[in-house]
Design a protein around this motif. Structure first.
Motif, short mmCIF file in Angstrom:
data_model
loop_
_atom_site.label_atom_id
_atom_site.label_comp_id
_atom_site.label_asym_id
_atom_site.label_seq_id
_atom_site.Cartn_x
_atom_site.Cartn_y
_atom_site.Cartn_z
N ALA A 74 0.83 -1.20 0.00
CA ALA A 74 0.00 0.00 0.00
C ALA A 74 0.87 1.26 0.00
N LEU A 75 0.42 2.25 -0.73
CA LEU A 75 1.17 3.50 -0.85
C LEU A 75 0.32 4.65 -0.35
N ASP A 76 0.81 5.34 0.65
CA ASP A 76 0.20 6.59 1.08
C ASP A 76 0.88 7.69 0.27
N PRO A 77 0.17 8.34 -0.68
CA PRO A 77 0.81 9.33 -1.53
C PRO A 77 1.39 10.51 -0.78
N ALA A 78 0.92 10.75 0.44
CA ALA A 78 1.47 11.86 1.22
C ALA A 78 2.95 11.66 1.49
N ASP A 103 -4.94 0.58 -7.37
CA ASP A 103 -5.06 -0.63 -6.55
C ASP A 103 -4.31 -0.54 -5.23
N VAL A 104 -3.22 0.25 -5.19
CA VAL A 104 -2.36 0.23 -4.01
C VAL A 104 -2.41 1.52 -3.19
N LEU A 105 -3.09 2.55 -3.69
CA LEU A 105 -3.16 3.79 -2.92
C LEU A 105 -3.97 3.57 -1.64
N ALA A 106 -3.55 4.23 -0.59
CA ALA A 106 -4.22 4.11 0.70
C ALA A 106 -5.60 4.75 0.64
N PRO A 107 -6.57 4.18 1.34
CA PRO A 107 -7.91 4.79 1.39
C PRO A 107 -7.86 6.21 1.94
N ALA A 108 -8.78 7.04 1.46
CA ALA A 108 -8.92 8.43 1.93
C ALA A 108 -7.58 9.17 1.93
N SER A 109 -6.85 9.04 0.83
CA SER A 109 -5.51 9.64 0.75
C SER A 109 -5.42 10.79 -0.25
N LEU A 110 -6.51 11.07 -0.98
CA LEU A 110 -6.48 12.12 -2.00
C LEU A 110 -7.44 13.24 -1.64
N ASP A 111 -6.99 14.47 -1.87
CA ASP A 111 -7.81 15.65 -1.60
C ASP A 111 -8.52 16.16 -2.85
N ARG A 112 -8.04 15.78 -4.02
CA ARG A 112 -8.70 16.17 -5.28
C ARG A 112 -8.24 15.22 -6.37
N LEU A 113 -9.16 14.86 -7.24
CA LEU A 113 -8.85 13.97 -8.35
C LEU A 113 -9.39 14.57 -9.64
N PHE A 114 -8.55 14.57 -10.68
CA PHE A 114 -8.92 15.12 -11.98
C PHE A 114 -8.96 14.01 -13.02
N LEU A 115 -10.03 13.98 -13.81
CA LEU A 115 -10.15 13.11 -14.98
C LEU A 115 -10.60 14.02 -16.11
#
Length: 235
Positions: A50-54, A124-136
């Protein structure tokens, strides 16, 4: 014989079926240099845990992520405007990565990292509730009905997006394709974990002031297509 095509760093995640090009025309020498020298310093590699992007952005107040950043214009502008934020950009098309690296190099951006492989492996590996904004922004619409399953917006991916976004975080989607616009509205209207922030038509027919334009968006407008700008808030 020397290989004239620069290559992105290898990733240990297994390859899935991927529909689309990984590289277009050969890179110019300065772009090849950036891929060879700058990309390895910015590239995120997965090691199966698991990866915490922070952890990629020590000292930053939050993490924003862009799926399919194209030429990187929007990503670079956002990273420059918000140096307090860590910005994680995902793109598999090498020419787009090289373009984004040129923006990063020119702007001396220090708060940006790149995942140069299939974004599904990263999700698949990002930690839950780890993003503050997502762009698509302006994803491939796969307009033919038989290809609809290839569209990123589907209930499985949206379930994962909901897991990754913090409460109150924004999910921004842009498209100029009428089929995809309707597809987004249909799928997002079924969600109980997202609220559409638009209160009037102008809120999604006009680009918000804090939404930098991309090269693809400008091209769409010149060709007479009308972009739509959706902002959903994670409940």
């Amino acid at each position: 014989m020397k290989n004239d095509h620069a290559a992105a760093p290898e990733n240990t995640a297994p390859r899935r079926n991927f529909y689309g090009r990984r590289q277009g025309r050969p890179l110019r020498e300065n772009r090849k240099r950036l891929v060879e020298e700058l990309l390895p310093r910015l590239a995120v590699r997965l090691d199966g845990v698991a990866l915490d992007p922070a952890t990629l952005f020590p000292g930053k107040t939050g993490v924003w992520m862009e799926i399919g950043f194209g030429g990187g214009e929007h990503m670079a502008a956002q990273a420059a405007a918000h140096p307090e934020i860590g910005y994680l950009g995902c793109e598999i098309f090498l020419n787009g990565i090289a373009s984004a690296l040129a923006h990063v190099d020119a702007g001396k951006l220090a708060n940006l990292r790149i995942y140069p492989e299939d974004v599904r492996d990263l999700l698949d590996v990002l930690a839950p509730a780890s993003l503050d904004r997502l762009f698509l922004l302006f994803p491939d619409p796969w307009p033919k009905a038989r290809h609809a399953g290839r569209r990123f917006v589907n209930q499985k991916n949206l379930d994962r997006v909901a897991e990754l976004l913090k409460p109150g975080a924004e999910f921004r989607i842009g498209s100029d394709d009428p089929t995809y616009v309707g597809w987004v509205m249909m799928h997002m209207s079924r969600r109980k974990d997202f609220a559409w922030t638009a209160e009037r038509s102008g809120d999604w027919l006009n680009r918000p002031a804090d939404w930098p334009a991309s090269r693809y968006e400008q091209k769409a407008i010149k060709q007479g297509r009308k972009p739509h700008y959706f902002i959903y808030r994670r409940i």
